[in-house]
Write an enzyme that holds these catalytic residues in place. Structure first.
Site, PDB file in Angstrom:
ATOM      1  N   GLU A  10       0.802  -1.245   0.000  1.00  0.00           N
ATOM      2  CA  GLU A  10       0.000   0.000   0.000  1.00  0.00           C
ATOM      3  C   GLU A  10       0.827   1.283   0.000  1.00  0.00           C
ATOM      4  O   GLU A  10       0.548   2.211   0.765  1.00  0.00           O
ATOM      5  CB  GLU A  10      -0.955   0.006   1.210  1.00  0.00           C
ATOM      6  CG  GLU A  10      -1.890  -1.180   1.242  1.00  0.00           C
ATOM      7  CD  GLU A  10      -2.869  -1.152   2.408  1.00  0.00           C
ATOM      8  OE1 GLU A  10      -2.716  -0.294   3.298  1.00  0.00           O
ATOM      9  OE2 GLU A  10      -3.780  -1.984   2.433  1.00  0.00           O
ATOM     10  N   GLU A  33      -6.068 -10.723  -1.369  1.00  0.00           N
ATOM     11  CA  GLU A  33      -6.904 -10.451  -0.181  1.00  0.00           C
ATOM     12  C   GLU A  33      -8.372 -10.331  -0.557  1.00  0.00           C
ATOM     13  O   GLU A  33      -9.107  -9.492  -0.018  1.00  0.00           O
ATOM     14  CB  GLU A  33      -6.443  -9.150   0.516  1.00  0.00           C
ATOM     15  CG  GLU A  33      -4.978  -9.126   0.877  1.00  0.00           C
ATOM     16  CD  GLU A  33      -4.570  -7.916   1.702  1.00  0.00           C
ATOM     17  OE1 GLU A  33      -5.446  -7.181   2.191  1.00  0.00           O
ATOM     18  OE2 GLU A  33      -3.349  -7.708   1.856  1.00  0.00           O
TER      19      GLU A  33
HETATM   20  C1  XIL Z   1      -6.419  -6.145   8.287  1.00  0.00           C
HETATM   21  C2  XIL Z   1      -6.784  -7.275   9.245  1.00  0.00           C
HETATM   22  O1  XIL Z   1      -7.722  -8.115   8.632  1.00  0.00           O
HETATM   23  C3  XIL Z   1      -7.356  -6.709  10.519  1.00  0.00           C
HETATM   24  O2  XIL Z   1      -7.516  -7.728  11.490  1.00  0.00           O
HETATM   25  C4  XIL Z   1      -6.441  -5.629  11.086  1.00  0.00           C
HETATM   26  O3  XIL Z   1      -7.061  -5.023  12.188  1.00  0.00           O
HETATM   27  C5  XIL Z   1      -6.124  -4.580  10.053  1.00  0.00           C
HETATM   28  O4  XIL Z   1      -5.579  -5.208   8.906  1.00  0.00           O
HETATM   29  N1  XIL Z   1      -4.979  -4.655   3.646  1.00  0.00           N
HETATM   30  C6  XIL Z   1      -3.977  -5.431   4.165  1.00  0.00           C
HETATM   31  C7  XIL Z   1      -4.267  -6.306   5.326  1.00  0.00           C
HETATM   32  O5  XIL Z   1      -2.889  -5.492   3.589  1.00  0.00           O
HETATM   33  O6  XIL Z   1      -3.147  -6.491   6.135  1.00  0.00           O
HETATM   34  C8  XIL Z   1      -5.417  -5.749   6.148  1.00  0.00           C
HETATM   35  O7  XIL Z   1      -5.723  -6.688   7.195  1.00  0.00           O
HETATM   36  C9  XIL Z   1      -6.597  -5.493   5.269  1.00  0.00           C
HETATM   37  C10 XIL Z   1      -6.270  -4.477   4.216  1.00  0.00           C
END
Ligand code: XIL
Length: 464
Positions: free
Chosen positions: A159, A276
């Site tokens: 990101e 994701e």
């Molecule tokens: C999220 C997790 O699912 C949560 O439990 C945490 O509180 C925050 O992060 N993008 C990403 C992931 O790269 O690491 C994130 O995961 C969701 C968005």
């Protein structure tokens, strides 16, 4: 490709056969066995609750039966692995790696350089570029070094691009303290520690088009630059947290846009992975059966990219059941493929069926990944419990490439066939040493199949 008839796990198959299902083979297929057949990785995170034993037993049963790749929801992030300066905590990550090894799964590491989930002590150095560089380098060296050879791929940078404009994200301690060169540096350092790991840049909103103003368009220019400059980047991870189009009228992403990114990356020899995925509905609305079916179609359209694009190999969902999804915090709901009671939703079926029916074009080779048919249909073709016989597990067979040498382990005698990306055979040899000289093969991407007895391992390799 043949239709898949593999049974994924003895436990599951025995249970289903015991239940008297007439067509055993249709019933026994899992996402995992079908993904293996198609040479792709399909996976879901291990939710944070799993690490503290807070989930029902069938969660893990489902997870290991259905998926062949795993990533930790939070446990390999910076704040989890180096909560205090120089004090590393690998316990939870180790727990997941062990689970993956016991169940023959690939491990993704997530994430090394990210603006979020960074412990506070790092911010103390935000005005000290030299120190911050040393902090990031040390973190990468320790964490990647610890899981070297066990974590197959890393989100090296997560990101780093702004949401609103084609530029780097400024709200990041790494960007503010170091500048954009933290990104190039992170890739180089990670590669130096584990030259065999696949290294990804990971981000969201990459399904919103590749024009220069969109995030993916900006990223593409960076990937071109990195490749040109010899920065070791092998993959782009598209998080693909999207919303069902009927509940977000402004949502501009689409599977087609993501596919065009995959095609552009292919020209650069870089892979695309979906890392994701979730497809949520707005919180608070009533979600009908029809809505869930349409959601299933969107899951399938994203899967098609992974099945059809030669440089795409991974389909990872950010959660198993809606019950433990992070989506509530995004004001979304029901974005996963199992419901609150761990029952498969229409999206599960769409994925399963697509994996069953997918026929790759005749002239393309299978993608990489282990073909883990531990149990196969008897050649008589009878659908009865007697018609199933076990074949020795293939999990021990493995290979890796270093330069122009291919190493095979877990086989007395192995036959190796190398194909180009169009599936044309270009190399074949058999020996009992486990070492194959590939110096006759030019640099590039290839598919290797190793055969030993009943065992069979097909993988994509890059010769550099
Ligand atoms: C999220 C997790 O699912 C949560 O439990 C945490 O509180 C925050 O992060 N993008 C990403 C992931 O790269 O690491 C994130 O995961 C969701 C968005």
């Amino acid at each position: 490709m043949k239709k898949a008839h593999a049974l994924a796990g003895l436990v599951l198959s025995t249970a289903l056969l015991g239940a008297g299902i007439s067509s055993a083979f249709a019933a026994d297929e899992t996402l995992r066995s079908l993904a293996d057949k198609n040479g792709i990785y399909i996976g879901a995170i291990l939710n944070s609750q799993w690490f503290s034993g807070g989930l029902p037993g069938n969660y893990e049963q489902i997870h290991k039966a259905q998926f062949n790749i795993v990533v930790a929801e939070n446990e390999m992030k910076f704040d989890a692995t180096e909560p205090q300066e120089g004090r590393f905590n690998y316990n939870n990550g180790d727990k997941m790696v062990k689970y993956a090894q016991q169940n023959g799964m690939r491990v993704r590491g997530h994430a090394l350089a990210w603006h979020s989930q960074v412990p506070n002590w790092v911010n103390n150095y935000k005005n000290d570029k030299k120190k911050l560089l040393a902090v990031l380098k040390n973190h990468i060296e320790k964490v990647v070094g610890h899981w070297k050879g066990k974590v197959a791929e890393w989100d090296v940078v997560n990101e780093a691009i702004s949401n609103n404009e084609p530029m780097w994200r400024s709200q990041s301690v790494w960007y503010q303290g170091i500048g954009p060169e933290f990104i190039d540096s992170a890739f180089v350092w990670t590669h130096a520690v584990d030259p065999d790991a696949e290294l990804c840049y990971n981000d969201y909103n990459l399904e919103q088009g590749i024009n220069p103003k969109a995030k993916a368009g900006f990223l593409l220019e960076q990937v071109k630059r990195w490749v040109k400059n010899g920065i070791p980047i092998h993959c782009v991870g598209s998080q693909t947290h999207v919303e069902d189009t009927t509940t977000d009228k402004h949502f501009i992403g689409s599977p087609d846009s993501l596919r065009s990114l995959a095609k552009e990356l292919a020209k650069l020899n870089v892979k695309l992975k979906i890392t994701e995925l979730d497809i949520g509905f707005k919180s608070g609305i009533n979600v009908s059966k029809k809505d869930l079916e349409r959601q299933g179609q969107t899951f399938r359209q994203y899967l098609d990219i992974i099945l059809e694009e030669p440089n795409a190999d991974t389909y990872l969902i950010w959660g198993v059941s809606d019950k433990w999804s992070w989506l509530g915090g995004l004001n979304r709901q029901k974005g996963l493929i199992y419901d609150d009671n761990l029952k498969p939703k229409p999206a599960f079926d769409s994925i399963l069926v697509r994996l069953q029916t997918y026929e790759p074009p005749k002239d393309t080779a299978k993608k990489d990944t282990v073909v883990q048919d531990s149990i196969k249909k008897d050649s008589t073709g009878k659908d009865s419990i007697n018609a199933i016989r076990t074949i020795p597990s293939l999990n021990s067979l493995s290979m890796h490439v270093a330069g122009h040498t291919l190493f095979v382990t877990g086989a007395k005698t192995a036959k190796v066939d190398v194909f180009d990306m169009q599936g044309r055979p270009i190399f074949s040899a058999e020996n009992n040493k486990g070492v194959f000289d590939l110096t006759t093969i030019a640099e590039g991407l290839y598919v290797v199949r190793v055969q030993s007895g009943f065992s069979n391992l097909t993988k994509r390799i890059s010769i550099k």
